[in-house]
Design a protein around this motif. Structure first.
Motif, PDB file in Angstrom:
ATOM      1  N   SER A 136     -32.259 -35.392   2.204  1.00  0.00           N
ATOM      2  CA  SER A 136     -31.231 -35.589   3.223  1.00  0.00           C
ATOM      3  C   SER A 136     -30.672 -37.003   3.164  1.00  0.00           C
ATOM      4  O   SER A 136     -29.455 -37.214   3.277  1.00  0.00           O
ATOM      5  CB  SER A 136     -31.822 -35.314   4.607  1.00  0.00           C
ATOM      6  N   TRP A 137     -31.547 -37.971   2.974  1.00  0.00           N
ATOM      7  CA  TRP A 137     -31.140 -39.377   2.901  1.00  0.00           C
ATOM      8  C   TRP A 137     -30.202 -39.608   1.736  1.00  0.00           C
ATOM      9  O   TRP A 137     -29.148 -40.238   1.867  1.00  0.00           O
ATOM     10  CB  TRP A 137     -32.399 -40.241   2.774  1.00  0.00           C
ATOM     11  N   PHE A 138     -30.574 -39.089   0.566  1.00  0.00           N
ATOM     12  CA  PHE A 138     -29.742 -39.253  -0.626  1.00  0.00           C
ATOM     13  C   PHE A 138     -28.389 -38.574  -0.457  1.00  0.00           C
ATOM     14  O   PHE A 138     -27.347 -39.118  -0.831  1.00  0.00           O
ATOM     15  CB  PHE A 138     -30.449 -38.668  -1.858  1.00  0.00           C
ATOM     16  N   GLU A 139     -28.398 -37.360   0.097  1.00  0.00           N
ATOM     17  CA  GLU A 139     -27.166 -36.589   0.215  1.00  0.00           C
ATOM     18  C   GLU A 139     -26.202 -37.203   1.224  1.00  0.00           C
ATOM     19  O   GLU A 139     -24.982 -37.101   1.066  1.00  0.00           O
ATOM     20  CB  GLU A 139     -27.492 -35.140   0.588  1.00  0.00           C
ATOM     21  N   HIS A 140     -26.732 -37.851   2.264  1.00  0.00           N
ATOM     22  CA  HIS A 140     -25.868 -38.447   3.287  1.00  0.00           C
ATOM     23  C   HIS A 140     -25.363 -39.830   2.897  1.00  0.00           C
ATOM     24  O   HIS A 140     -24.265 -40.229   3.288  1.00  0.00           O
ATOM     25  CB  HIS A 140     -26.612 -38.538   4.626  1.00  0.00           C
ATOM     26  N   HIS A 141     -26.176 -40.563   2.126  1.00  0.00           N
ATOM     27  CA  HIS A 141     -25.812 -41.953   1.822  1.00  0.00           C
ATOM     28  C   HIS A 141     -25.449 -42.187   0.364  1.00  0.00           C
ATOM     29  O   HIS A 141     -24.945 -43.261   0.018  1.00  0.00           O
ATOM     30  CB  HIS A 141     -26.947 -42.894   2.224  1.00  0.00           C
ATOM     31  N   GLY A 142     -25.710 -41.222  -0.499  1.00  0.00           N
ATOM     32  CA  GLY A 142     -25.271 -41.294  -1.888  1.00  0.00           C
ATOM     33  C   GLY A 142     -25.795 -42.475  -2.678  1.00  0.00           C
ATOM     34  O   GLY A 142     -27.002 -42.666  -2.823  1.00  0.00           O
TER      35      GLY A 142
END
Length: 203
Positions: free
Chosen positions: A103-109
């Motif tokens: 989720s962190w990666f997908e939201h903040h790229g």
């Protein structure tokens, strides 16, 4: 002695002797060892980088280490991205910690991946796998990996055999922080341009 234990016991002196013995291989060993670490995370990447710098000099040692580390990260990402839906990786998605990272990666790229890969002792293998399982674009990951690994390899190369010198020598620390800041800014600018182009193409 098991392979894990043998590799964990390797010293800088051992590596330098290996590099000297296999000089005929040229940069293959200098690039190959950091690349292999992406698949076998128990290998001592920091030691490989320091050995490269001592064997090939700062510029070539840094370059070989960076190429190998980046190639390994991107290969792991692409393999997981292709086979991530298979049963082999299904159990990973069930863990709460993995779900949070996804989720962190997908939201903040770009941002979190870049920062994590900047630090020498980050478990980059885990970052590569989770990024491969996420929905982050391949271009964003490659950009974050290239710049993050550049900073990490530069830090280790610049510090040489004594990583603590970054703390003892304010000048070295300032150089490292300046590189980190520049790479962050460049990465964010490129990421924004990539997003803008993607939005334009979707219209």
């Amino acid at each position: 002695m098991e392979l894990h234990g043998f590799l964990a016991s390797i010293t800088l002196k051992d590596l330098l002797e290996i590099f000297d013995k296999y000089k005929s291989m040229g940069p293959l060993l200098g690039i190959g060892l950091p690349l292999l670490e992406s698949f076998l995370p128990f290998l001592p990447l920091v030691l490989f980088v320091v050995a490269n710098v001592n064997s090939f000099g700062l510029l070539l040692g840094f370059l070989f280490s960076w190429i190998g580390a980046c190639a390994g990260s991107i290969l792991v990402f692409l393999i997981v991205r292709k086979y991530g839906q298979k049963r082999l990786f299904a159990f990973l998605r069930k863990h709460k910690s993995i779900q949070k990272m996804l989720s962190w990666f997908e939201h903040h790229g770009f941002g979190p991946i870049f920062l994590l890969l900047c630090f020498p002792f980050t478990p980059s293998a885990a970052v590569n796998v989770v990024a491969g399982l996420s929905k982050i674009s391949g271009l964003n990951f490659i950009l974050a990996s290239l710049l993050g690994k550049l900073v990490m390899v530069f830090i280790v190369s610049y510090a040489g055999q004594d990583l603590q010198s970054l703390v003892r020598n304010p000048g070295k620390l300032l150089v490292v922080l300046a590189v980190l800041a520049v790479m962050w800014i460049v990465g964010k600018i490129v990421e924004k341009r990539m997003k803008a182009k993607r939005l334009e193409s979707e219209e």
